[in-house]
Design a protein around this motif. Sequence first.
Motif, PDB file in Angstrom:
ATOM      1  N   ASN A 189      -2.820 -19.811  -3.849  1.00 39.85           N
ATOM      2  CA  ASN A 189      -2.915 -19.179  -5.160  1.00 39.85           C
ATOM      3  C   ASN A 189      -2.548 -17.708  -5.232  1.00 39.85           C
ATOM      4  O   ASN A 189      -2.483 -17.157  -6.330  1.00 39.85           O
ATOM      5  N   THR A 190      -2.338 -17.043  -4.102  1.00 40.98           N
ATOM      6  CA  THR A 190      -2.120 -15.597  -4.131  1.00 40.98           C
ATOM      7  C   THR A 190      -1.054 -15.176  -3.120  1.00 40.98           C
ATOM      8  O   THR A 190      -0.653 -15.959  -2.255  1.00 40.98           O
ATOM      9  N   SER A 191      -0.676 -13.924  -3.213  1.00 40.28           N
ATOM     10  CA  SER A 191       0.211 -13.332  -2.208  1.00 40.28           C
ATOM     11  C   SER A 191      -0.588 -12.479  -1.219  1.00 40.28           C
ATOM     12  O   SER A 191      -0.010 -11.675  -0.489  1.00 40.28           O
ATOM     13  N   ALA A 192      -1.893 -12.674  -1.172  1.00 39.32           N
ATOM     14  CA  ALA A 192      -2.726 -11.922  -0.229  1.00 39.32           C
ATOM     15  C   ALA A 192      -2.396 -12.293   1.215  1.00 39.32           C
ATOM     16  O   ALA A 192      -2.639 -11.511   2.132  1.00 39.32           O
ATOM     17  N   THR A 193      -1.879 -13.478   1.416  1.00 36.61           N
ATOM     18  CA  THR A 193      -1.395 -13.895   2.729  1.00 36.61           C
ATOM     19  C   THR A 193       0.009 -14.435   2.545  1.00 36.61           C
ATOM     20  O   THR A 193       0.345 -14.962   1.479  1.00 36.61           O
ATOM     21  N   PHE A 194       0.820 -14.329   3.558  1.00 30.86           N
ATOM     22  CA  PHE A 194       2.189 -14.820   3.444  1.00 30.86           C
ATOM     23  C   PHE A 194       2.348 -16.219   4.027  1.00 30.86           C
ATOM     24  O   PHE A 194       3.475 -16.709   4.139  1.00 30.86           O
TER      25      PHE A 194
ATOM     26  N   GLY B  17       1.840  -5.476  -1.180  1.00 32.14           N
ATOM     27  CA  GLY B  17       1.918  -4.338  -2.089  1.00 32.14           C
ATOM     28  C   GLY B  17       1.406  -4.598  -3.489  1.00 32.14           C
ATOM     29  O   GLY B  17       1.018  -3.667  -4.189  1.00 32.14           O
ATOM     30  N   GLU B  18       1.395  -5.858  -3.934  1.00 28.76           N
ATOM     31  CA  GLU B  18       0.891  -6.158  -5.271  1.00 28.76           C
ATOM     32  C   GLU B  18      -0.604  -6.476  -5.283  1.00 28.76           C
ATOM     33  O   GLU B  18      -1.176  -6.700  -6.339  1.00 28.76           O
TER      34      GLU B  18
ATOM     35  N   CYS C  63      -0.197   4.552   5.202  1.00 24.59           N
ATOM     36  CA  CYS C  63       0.605   5.109   6.287  1.00 24.59           C
ATOM     37  C   CYS C  63       1.977   4.448   6.405  1.00 24.59           C
ATOM     38  O   CYS C  63       2.795   4.885   7.199  1.00 24.59           O
ATOM     39  N   ALA C  64       2.219   3.374   5.622  1.00 23.43           N
ATOM     40  CA  ALA C  64       3.530   2.723   5.666  1.00 23.43           C
ATOM     41  C   ALA C  64       3.742   1.906   4.396  1.00 23.43           C
ATOM     42  O   ALA C  64       2.781   1.444   3.770  1.00 23.43           O
ATOM     43  N   HIS C  65       5.001   1.752   4.042  1.00 24.19           N
ATOM     44  CA  HIS C  65       5.378   0.927   2.896  1.00 24.19           C
ATOM     45  C   HIS C  65       6.709   0.252   3.238  1.00 24.19           C
ATOM     46  O   HIS C  65       7.731   0.916   3.355  1.00 24.19           O
ATOM     47  N   TYR C  66       6.648  -1.064   3.409  1.00 26.15           N
ATOM     48  CA  TYR C  66       7.831  -1.847   3.743  1.00 26.15           C
ATOM     49  C   TYR C  66       8.291  -2.584   2.491  1.00 26.15           C
ATOM     50  O   TYR C  66       7.543  -3.370   1.915  1.00 26.15           O
ATOM     51  N   LYS C  67       9.509  -2.344   2.080  1.00 25.18           N
ATOM     52  CA  LYS C  67      10.049  -2.909   0.836  1.00 25.18           C
ATOM     53  C   LYS C  67      10.609  -4.311   1.066  1.00 25.18           C
ATOM     54  O   LYS C  67      11.384  -4.533   1.999  1.00 25.18           O
ATOM     55  N   GLU C  68      10.177  -5.248   0.220  1.00 28.11           N
ATOM     56  CA  GLU C  68      10.731  -6.599   0.138  1.00 28.11           C
ATOM     57  C   GLU C  68      10.794  -7.325   1.481  1.00 28.11           C
ATOM     58  O   GLU C  68      11.738  -8.055   1.765  1.00 28.11           O
ATOM     59  N   VAL C  69       9.778  -7.173   2.302  1.00 31.27           N
ATOM     60  CA  VAL C  69       9.781  -7.802   3.630  1.00 31.27           C
ATOM     61  C   VAL C  69       9.162  -9.198   3.636  1.00 31.27           C
ATOM     62  O   VAL C  69       9.321  -9.945   4.602  1.00 31.27           O
ATOM     63  N   GLY C  70       8.441  -9.558   2.585  1.00 32.25           N
ATOM     64  CA  GLY C  70       7.843 -10.888   2.492  1.00 32.25           C
ATOM     65  C   GLY C  70       8.372 -11.619   1.278  1.00 32.25           C
ATOM     66  O   GLY C  70       8.842 -10.993   0.319  1.00 32.25           O
ATOM     67  N   GLN C  71       8.292 -12.938   1.345  1.00 36.28           N
ATOM     68  CA  GLN C  71       8.721 -13.728   0.194  1.00 36.28           C
ATOM     69  C   GLN C  71       7.719 -14.858  -0.014  1.00 36.28           C
ATOM     70  O   GLN C  71       7.391 -15.600   0.906  1.00 36.28           O
TER      71      GLN C  71
ATOM     72  N   LEU D  63      10.330 -11.509  -3.833  1.00 34.61           N
ATOM     73  CA  LEU D  63      10.300 -10.625  -2.672  1.00 34.61           C
ATOM     74  C   LEU D  63       9.131  -9.667  -2.844  1.00 34.61           C
ATOM     75  O   LEU D  63       8.920  -9.119  -3.928  1.00 34.61           O
ATOM     76  N   LEU D  64       8.387  -9.465  -1.767  1.00 36.50           N
ATOM     77  CA  LEU D  64       7.154  -8.680  -1.851  1.00 36.50           C
ATOM     78  C   LEU D  64       7.143  -7.549  -0.833  1.00 36.50           C
ATOM     79  O   LEU D  64       7.606  -7.705   0.297  1.00 36.50           O
ATOM     80  N   ASP D  65       6.589  -6.423  -1.260  1.00 38.45           N
ATOM     81  CA  ASP D  65       6.389  -5.285  -0.367  1.00 38.45           C
ATOM     82  C   ASP D  65       5.121  -5.494   0.449  1.00 38.45           C
ATOM     83  O   ASP D  65       4.209  -6.225   0.036  1.00 38.45           O
ATOM     84  N   VAL D  66       5.060  -4.823   1.572  1.00 38.09           N
ATOM     85  CA  VAL D  66       3.855  -4.784   2.396  1.00 38.09           C
ATOM     86  C   VAL D  66       3.517  -3.322   2.636  1.00 38.09           C
ATOM     87  O   VAL D  66       4.404  -2.514   2.943  1.00 38.09           O
ATOM     88  N   VAL D  67       2.253  -2.990   2.472  1.00 37.56           N
ATOM     89  CA  VAL D  67       1.790  -1.635   2.744  1.00 37.56           C
ATOM     90  C   VAL D  67       0.760  -1.676   3.870  1.00 37.56           C
ATOM     91  O   VAL D  67       0.082  -2.680   4.059  1.00 37.56           O
ATOM     92  N   ALA D  68       0.691  -0.586   4.599  1.00 34.92           N
ATOM     93  CA  ALA D  68      -0.295  -0.468   5.668  1.00 34.92           C
ATOM     94  C   ALA D  68      -1.194   0.724   5.376  1.00 34.92           C
ATOM     95  O   ALA D  68      -0.720   1.788   4.950  1.00 34.92           O
ATOM     96  N   TYR D  69      -2.470   0.512   5.590  1.00 35.77           N
ATOM     97  CA  TYR D  69      -3.478   1.553   5.438  1.00 35.77           C
ATOM     98  C   TYR D  69      -4.204   1.694   6.765  1.00 35.77           C
ATOM     99  O   TYR D  69      -4.432   0.700   7.463  1.00 35.77           O
ATOM    100  N   GLN D  70      -4.563   2.915   7.104  1.00 30.83           N
ATOM    101  CA  GLN D  70      -5.256   3.124   8.379  1.00 30.83           C
ATOM    102  C   GLN D  70      -6.449   4.038   8.200  1.00 30.83           C
ATOM    103  O   GLN D  70      -6.518   4.827   7.255  1.00 30.83           O
ATOM    104  N   LYS D  71      -7.366   3.897   9.136  1.00 27.39           N
ATOM    105  CA  LYS D  71      -8.517   4.804   9.198  1.00 27.39           C
ATOM    106  C   LYS D  71      -8.759   5.147  10.656  1.00 27.39           C
ATOM    107  O   LYS D  71      -8.826   4.257  11.501  1.00 27.39           O
TER     108      LYS D  71
END
Length: 165
Positions: free
Chosen positions: A27-32, A124-125, A141-149, A154-162
Amino acid sequence: MREYYFREMKEEYLDKVLQIYTYYVLNTSATFHSRSLTRAEMSEIVFFDNEKYKTFVVCQEDEICGYVYIAQHKKREAYDNTAEVTIYLRPDSIGKGIGSMAIRYIEEYAKRMKLHVLVATICGENEASIQLFEKNGYVKCAHYKEVGQKFGQLLDVVAYQKILA
């Protein structure tokens, strides 16, 4: 108010965890992942050979309402102090503060395992997940454009770090 608590992942929880994950797959794009996983495939995601990496289920009155885990970031020694954090909650458990509670719990575990950095990789969405991690001190810390589908887009992936203290 009902209390939430955490339990280390066990085989007996696998069906409930798979059920939660399957909702996000279908139901979602939370996982590819684009198809439902088998129990064996899910087991490979939530059980680890290294004691440093673990999955914990989030429970309320013996009912599993989600899970959180830290996994190996990359299979090279230089990354041994970094792990990836992932959280999935049952849809009816979202918006109750459980996500933040799970992040705090897994961060404390990560500190005990002497991990230095946690990374969250997010579609990213997925604004809810991005807001959750930002609210808990993670920075983009990162933004990958259109790397997932998925679902024909096409979907972006972002990375967050702590960085853990």
